[in-house]
Motif scaffolding. Structure first.
Motif, PDB file in Angstrom:
ATOM      1  N   HIS A   1      -2.169  10.110  -5.562  1.00  0.00           N
ATOM      2  CA  HIS A   1      -1.054   9.293  -6.040  1.00  0.00           C
ATOM      3  C   HIS A   1      -1.443   7.841  -6.246  1.00  0.00           C
ATOM      4  O   HIS A   1      -0.800   7.129  -7.000  1.00  0.00           O
ATOM      5  CB  HIS A   1       0.109   9.341  -5.044  1.00  0.00           C
ATOM      6  CG  HIS A   1       0.982  10.520  -5.238  1.00  0.00           C
ATOM      7  ND1 HIS A   1       0.521  11.796  -5.136  1.00  0.00           N
ATOM      8  CD2 HIS A   1       2.301  10.628  -5.522  1.00  0.00           C
ATOM      9  CE1 HIS A   1       1.501  12.639  -5.351  1.00  0.00           C
ATOM     10  NE2 HIS A   1       2.596  11.966  -5.592  1.00  0.00           N
ATOM     11  N   LEU A   2      -2.477   7.397  -5.520  1.00  0.00           N
ATOM     12  CA  LEU A   2      -2.891   5.999  -5.618  1.00  0.00           C
ATOM     13  C   LEU A   2      -3.234   5.621  -7.052  1.00  0.00           C
ATOM     14  O   LEU A   2      -2.970   4.513  -7.492  1.00  0.00           O
ATOM     15  CB  LEU A   2      -4.120   5.768  -4.743  1.00  0.00           C
ATOM     16  CG  LEU A   2      -3.884   5.325  -3.321  1.00  0.00           C
ATOM     17  CD1 LEU A   2      -5.209   5.113  -2.639  1.00  0.00           C
ATOM     18  CD2 LEU A   2      -3.086   4.049  -3.285  1.00  0.00           C
TER      19      LEU A   2
ATOM     20  N   THR B   1      -1.753  12.545  -1.435  1.00  0.00           N
ATOM     21  CA  THR B   1      -1.324  11.149  -1.438  1.00  0.00           C
ATOM     22  C   THR B   1      -2.411  10.240  -1.982  1.00  0.00           C
ATOM     23  O   THR B   1      -2.112   9.259  -2.653  1.00  0.00           O
ATOM     24  CB  THR B   1      -0.915  10.681  -0.043  1.00  0.00           C
ATOM     25  OG1 THR B   1      -1.802  11.242   0.901  1.00  0.00           O
ATOM     26  CG2 THR B   1       0.493  11.072   0.268  1.00  0.00           C
TER      27      THR B   1
ATOM     28  N   LYS C   1       0.332   5.481 -12.212  1.00  0.00           N
ATOM     29  CA  LYS C   1       1.166   4.320 -12.487  1.00  0.00           C
ATOM     30  C   LYS C   1       2.495   4.494 -11.779  1.00  0.00           C
ATOM     31  O   LYS C   1       2.962   5.614 -11.602  1.00  0.00           O
ATOM     32  CB  LYS C   1       1.432   4.214 -13.973  1.00  0.00           C
ATOM     33  CG  LYS C   1       0.278   3.653 -14.720  1.00  0.00           C
ATOM     34  CD  LYS C   1       0.621   3.594 -16.190  1.00  0.00           C
ATOM     35  CE  LYS C   1      -0.570   3.171 -16.988  1.00  0.00           C
ATOM     36  NZ  LYS C   1      -0.376   3.445 -18.403  1.00  0.00           N
ATOM     37  N   TRP C   2       3.101   3.382 -11.426  1.00  0.00           N
ATOM     38  CA  TRP C   2       4.355   3.548 -10.711  1.00  0.00           C
ATOM     39  C   TRP C   2       5.478   3.920 -11.656  1.00  0.00           C
ATOM     40  O   TRP C   2       5.447   3.596 -12.835  1.00  0.00           O
ATOM     41  CB  TRP C   2       4.711   2.349  -9.861  1.00  0.00           C
ATOM     42  CG  TRP C   2       4.771   1.036 -10.537  1.00  0.00           C
ATOM     43  CD1 TRP C   2       5.639   0.659 -11.490  1.00  0.00           C
ATOM     44  CD2 TRP C   2       3.944  -0.096 -10.269  1.00  0.00           C
ATOM     45  NE1 TRP C   2       5.414  -0.633 -11.842  1.00  0.00           N
ATOM     46  CE2 TRP C   2       4.392  -1.123 -11.103  1.00  0.00           C
ATOM     47  CE3 TRP C   2       2.905  -0.340  -9.380  1.00  0.00           C
ATOM     48  CZ2 TRP C   2       3.802  -2.373 -11.082  1.00  0.00           C
ATOM     49  CZ3 TRP C   2       2.331  -1.580  -9.379  1.00  0.00           C
ATOM     50  CH2 TRP C   2       2.772  -2.572 -10.231  1.00  0.00           C
ATOM     51  N   ILE C   3       6.439   4.654 -11.107  1.00  0.00           N
ATOM     52  CA  ILE C   3       7.510   5.166 -11.937  1.00  0.00           C
ATOM     53  C   ILE C   3       8.766   4.330 -11.824  1.00  0.00           C
ATOM     54  O   ILE C   3       9.734   4.593 -12.517  1.00  0.00           O
ATOM     55  CB  ILE C   3       7.838   6.627 -11.591  1.00  0.00           C
ATOM     56  CG1 ILE C   3       8.109   6.757 -10.104  1.00  0.00           C
ATOM     57  CG2 ILE C   3       6.730   7.539 -12.008  1.00  0.00           C
ATOM     58  CD1 ILE C   3       8.658   8.099  -9.735  1.00  0.00           C
ATOM     59  N   THR C   4       8.772   3.327 -10.937  1.00  0.00           N
ATOM     60  CA  THR C   4       9.947   2.468 -10.877  1.00  0.00           C
ATOM     61  C   THR C   4       9.899   1.472 -12.014  1.00  0.00           C
ATOM     62  O   THR C   4       8.835   1.078 -12.470  1.00  0.00           O
ATOM     63  CB  THR C   4      10.025   1.703  -9.552  1.00  0.00           C
ATOM     64  OG1 THR C   4       8.712   1.401  -9.155  1.00  0.00           O
ATOM     65  CG2 THR C   4      10.710   2.510  -8.502  1.00  0.00           C
TER      66      THR C   4
ATOM     67  N   GLY D   1       0.821  -1.205   0.000  1.00  0.00           N
ATOM     68  CA  GLY D   1       0.000   0.000   0.000  1.00  0.00           C
ATOM     69  C   GLY D   1       0.855   1.255   0.000  1.00  0.00           C
ATOM     70  O   GLY D   1       0.606   2.200  -0.755  1.00  0.00           O
TER      71      GLY D   1
ATOM     72  N   ASN E   1       7.479  -7.348  -4.886  1.00  0.00           N
ATOM     73  CA  ASN E   1       6.709  -8.090  -5.887  1.00  0.00           C
ATOM     74  C   ASN E   1       7.499  -9.264  -6.441  1.00  0.00           C
ATOM     75  O   ASN E   1       7.204  -9.758  -7.503  1.00  0.00           O
ATOM     76  CB  ASN E   1       6.296  -7.157  -7.030  1.00  0.00           C
ATOM     77  CG  ASN E   1       7.480  -6.510  -7.682  1.00  0.00           C
ATOM     78  OD1 ASN E   1       8.613  -6.701  -7.221  1.00  0.00           O
ATOM     79  ND2 ASN E   1       7.270  -5.759  -8.729  1.00  0.00           N
TER      80      ASN E   1
ATOM     81  N   MET F   1       3.948   5.708  -5.649  1.00  0.00           N
ATOM     82  CA  MET F   1       4.117   5.420  -7.068  1.00  0.00           C
ATOM     83  C   MET F   1       5.227   4.427  -7.348  1.00  0.00           C
ATOM     84  O   MET F   1       6.063   4.618  -8.221  1.00  0.00           O
ATOM     85  CB  MET F   1       4.366   6.706  -7.852  1.00  0.00           C
ATOM     86  CG  MET F   1       3.171   7.591  -7.887  1.00  0.00           C
ATOM     87  SD  MET F   1       3.317   8.867  -9.107  1.00  0.00           S
ATOM     88  CE  MET F   1       4.330  10.037  -8.281  1.00  0.00           C
ATOM     89  N   ARG F   2       5.296   3.383  -6.540  1.00  0.00           N
ATOM     90  CA  ARG F   2       6.241   2.295  -6.814  1.00  0.00           C
ATOM     91  C   ARG F   2       5.529   0.989  -6.501  1.00  0.00           C
ATOM     92  O   ARG F   2       4.501   0.998  -5.820  1.00  0.00           O
ATOM     93  CB  ARG F   2       7.509   2.473  -5.974  1.00  0.00           C
ATOM     94  CG  ARG F   2       7.254   2.523  -4.507  1.00  0.00           C
ATOM     95  CD  ARG F   2       8.522   2.827  -3.731  1.00  0.00           C
ATOM     96  NE  ARG F   2       8.205   2.987  -2.329  1.00  0.00           N
ATOM     97  CZ  ARG F   2       8.070   1.982  -1.486  1.00  0.00           C
ATOM     98  NH1 ARG F   2       8.242   0.754  -1.914  1.00  0.00           N
ATOM     99  NH2 ARG F   2       7.750   2.196  -0.239  1.00  0.00           N
ATOM    100  N   PRO F   3       6.018  -0.123  -7.018  1.00  0.00           N
ATOM    101  CA  PRO F   3       5.241  -1.357  -6.893  1.00  0.00           C
ATOM    102  C   PRO F   3       5.271  -1.993  -5.502  1.00  0.00           C
ATOM    103  O   PRO F   3       4.369  -2.737  -5.180  1.00  0.00           O
ATOM    104  CB  PRO F   3       5.876  -2.291  -7.916  1.00  0.00           C
ATOM    105  CG  PRO F   3       7.203  -1.736  -8.174  1.00  0.00           C
ATOM    106  CD  PRO F   3       7.147  -0.275  -7.942  1.00  0.00           C
TER     107      PRO F   3
ATOM    108  N   ARG G   1       2.106   1.873  -3.363  1.00  0.00           N
ATOM    109  CA  ARG G   1       1.136   2.494  -4.265  1.00  0.00           C
ATOM    110  C   ARG G   1       1.019   3.988  -3.995  1.00  0.00           C
ATOM    111  O   ARG G   1       0.882   4.781  -4.911  1.00  0.00           O
ATOM    112  CB  ARG G   1      -0.234   1.837  -4.134  1.00  0.00           C
ATOM    113  CG  ARG G   1      -0.312   0.386  -4.512  1.00  0.00           C
ATOM    114  CD  ARG G   1       0.276   0.137  -5.875  1.00  0.00           C
ATOM    115  NE  ARG G   1       0.104   1.284  -6.742  1.00  0.00           N
ATOM    116  CZ  ARG G   1      -0.205   1.259  -8.008  1.00  0.00           C
ATOM    117  NH1 ARG G   1      -0.360   0.122  -8.584  1.00  0.00           N
ATOM    118  NH2 ARG G   1      -0.323   2.341  -8.714  1.00  0.00           N
ATOM    119  N   PHE G   2       1.067   4.363  -2.700  1.00  0.00           N
ATOM    120  CA  PHE G   2       0.986   5.781  -2.371  1.00  0.00           C
ATOM    121  C   PHE G   2       2.200   6.538  -2.901  1.00  0.00           C
ATOM    122  O   PHE G   2       2.124   7.731  -3.149  1.00  0.00           O
ATOM    123  CB  PHE G   2       0.899   5.977  -0.860  1.00  0.00           C
ATOM    124  CG  PHE G   2      -0.493   5.848  -0.324  1.00  0.00           C
ATOM    125  CD1 PHE G   2      -1.467   6.748  -0.691  1.00  0.00           C
ATOM    126  CD2 PHE G   2      -0.826   4.836   0.543  1.00  0.00           C
ATOM    127  CE1 PHE G   2      -2.746   6.637  -0.211  1.00  0.00           C
ATOM    128  CE2 PHE G   2      -2.106   4.713   1.032  1.00  0.00           C
ATOM    129  CZ  PHE G   2      -3.071   5.615   0.652  1.00  0.00           C
TER     130      PHE G   2
END
Lengths: 351, 193
Positions: free
Chosen positions: B21-22, B18, B25-28, A31, A42, A37-39, A34-35
């Motif tokens: 941000h949910l 925040t 898409k993730w940036i990693t 969680g 995993n 912006m990373r996975p 996600r807040f």
């Protein structure tokens, strides 16, 4: 068959807490990812579900290091003193109507009394490690947790007065309307104080990694560290469970799901809020934490207590359609009004 | 009436940010599986040497500030200089690009587009026993010599650094500012339909 009930229910509780903690560790890391912006984790298993298991195995296999100068018995006992109360809290949390280990008529008092012992475990850890960072973290913890216990208990008293009972099962039964609507201020104060009680962001001063390494955990490794980790998440689980029992209606809910399912859904919802707060707020300074408690939360909790007592006596709370908007408005007015008076000093000494 | 301020509305604003941000898409990037396309002008960690155009002047060797390039040059029968042996120690190389700028032909030494020099296993110890490379006999994973330095656009593409004409052939860089949210994706899909 009292002993059978105790034995079976203790086993169920252990399984619930351990699996809950493992789930929470995974859920928080995903969680939080996600807040931000990373996975999140995993790699181990599908969606990283096996990550907490991998962590647990790693922690179990690690070497157990005791510092030479440590107070060895205290160092050894500290994780247990912290872990056992965190576990014992779950004895009075109802998972259904009457489905709890012990239906104490002083349930909520028992929780407050038991969960205060965790502080002693943490201070033992800080003291026994003979490390200045550990001691610093432990001292901050004592100051913070002893202070925040007062608004915590005062905010719970509102719910207790509405229900007219200290037993958690009776409090759940009394909630025709979830108490969060009749006690919005009490709920907010409870969540704030509880975050400080379980040392989560923004009140995670005792293990502020950027200042004091890892606080009281600095000198712990292996299984003892694992126990502290377990304690931390078991505390988060218990706080979520208490919040959902006292304010969100606990096991009660529409009949298409069993009671424990409703409780679990509510627990996860509260924990999601805790993660949300953690993802958002920076850590406070110790003087800000203390002044926020004594100058803002405590007066607010006292006013809330008096107002709730008046409302209960006047019988206004019996008709929810008047009571709910009135209470929400009252909470907003009180928060805005009291925040006019609240000053922290703004980061420099005021003359 | 003055605006109502400082009752904790900053907390709410932070929570709102925040929460937003949910949906992003993730940036990693999961590195070994997914890779970003580098800038066209990136200085990669490959040195590429072109035997045909090299005039064996040793300008790159002299220009190298860390002495990573070593050349052995001799005169052939036609009195022309030729390179007997060239080694580039990528462990020493600081990828400054001075060798490229110093090259009088302008094309015979390149910086590569690759940036991954890692290998899983040290294979050169057992196999690379031929040639006059100083890497013989010891593990030379990071020491490239002679034929290993030759251009090969399939395996070791050249970078556009100092070579604008080359930059045009390379794919455009993936920029994370162009990263879309799930909501934008859905909107775009609806519009294209």
């Amino acid at each position: 068959m009292d002993w059978l009930h105790f034995a079976v229910f203790t086993l169920i509780l252990f399984a619930f807490v351990i699996s809950g903690v493992l789930f929470f560790i995974w859920y928080e890391r995903r969680g939080l990812g996600r807040f931000q912006m990373r996975p999140g984790p995993n790699r181990a298993g599908p969606f990283g579900l096996l990550q907490p298991v991998a962590d647990a195995i790693k922690v179990l296999l690690k070497e157990d290091i005791v510092p030479t100068l440590a107070d060895k018995p205290v160092h050894f006992l500290a994780p247990l003193v912290a872990f056992v109360p965190a576990m014992a809290v779950f004895a009075v949390i109802p998972f259904g109507d009457g489905a709890l280990l012990a239906d104490l008529n002083i349930g909520i008092l028992y929780i407050m009394a038991i969960s205060s012992v965790i502080v002693i475990g943490i201070f033992m850890a800080g003291w026994g490690s003979s490390n200045k960072y550990s001691l610093l973290g432990a001292m901050r913890t004592i100051a913070q947790e002893v202070s925040y216990e007062i608004p915590l208990v005062l905010s719970i008293l509102g719910a207790v007065m509405l229900a007219g009972s200290l037993s958690l099962n009776d409090i759940v039964k009394a909630q025709d309307v979830p108490f969060v609507l009749l006690q919005p201020l009490g709920f907010l104060i409870y969540m704030t104080a509880a975050l400080a009680e379980i040392n989560r962001t923004p009140f995670d001063l005792l293990e502020a990694d950027s200042e004091i390494v890892a606080g009281f955990q600095t000198e712990y490794s292996g299984m003892k560290f694992g126990l502290f980790y377990l304690t931390e998440y078991a505390e988060a689980l218990s706080v979520s469970a208490i919040a959902s029992t006292l304010f969100l209606g606990g096991w009660s809910g529409p009949a298409f799901l069993p009671g424990f399912a409703w409780l679990i859904i509510k627990i996860i919802a509260v924990f999601t809020f805790i993660i949300w707060v953690r993802a958002t707020f920076p850590r406070l300074r110790i003087d800000q934490v203390m002044s926020f408690c004594w100058k803002f939360l405590l007066p607010l909790a006292l006013i809330n207590l008096v107002v709730t007592a008046v409302l209960v006596l006047s019988g206004l709370n019996d008709s929810p359609w008047i009571a709910i908007p009135f209470n929400l408005l009252l909470a907003a007015v009180l928060i805005v009004g009291l925040s006019r008076q609240f000053r922290t000093g703004g980061g420099h000494a005021s003359t | 009436m003055p605006p109502l301020k400082h009752f904790g509305e900053g907390l709410l604003r932070g929570l709102k940010i925040t929460a937003r941000h949910l949906g992003r898409k993730w940036i990693t990037v999961q590195y070994p599986e997914q890779k970003l396309t580098m800038s066209r002008r990136v200085r990669g960690t490959d040195i590429i040497w072109d035997r045909e155009s090299c005039i064996s002047c040793r300008a790159c060797e002299r220009a190298c500030p860390v002495g990573a390039i070593k050349m052995e040059v001799s005169r052939g029968e036609d009195k022309k200089l030729k390179t007997d042996d060239i080694t580039v120690d990528l462990g020493l190389c600081i990828f400054c690009g001075l060798c490229i700028e110093s090259c009088p032909t302008g094309v015979s030494i390149y910086i590569g587009y690759n940036y991954a020099n890692t290998t899983y296993r040290c294979t050169h110890c057992a196999t690379d026993k031929s040639g006059t490379s100083p890497s013989n006999g010891h593990c030379g994973e990071l020491i490239r010599s002679n034929d290993e330095l030759l251009p090969n656009d399939a395996v070791r593409p050249r970078s556009g650094y100092y070579r604008p004409e080359r930059a045009g052939e390379l794919p455009p860089q993936t920029l994370l500012v162009y990263q879309t949210t799930y909501g934008e994706d859905r909107r775009r899909k609806k519009e294209s339909r």
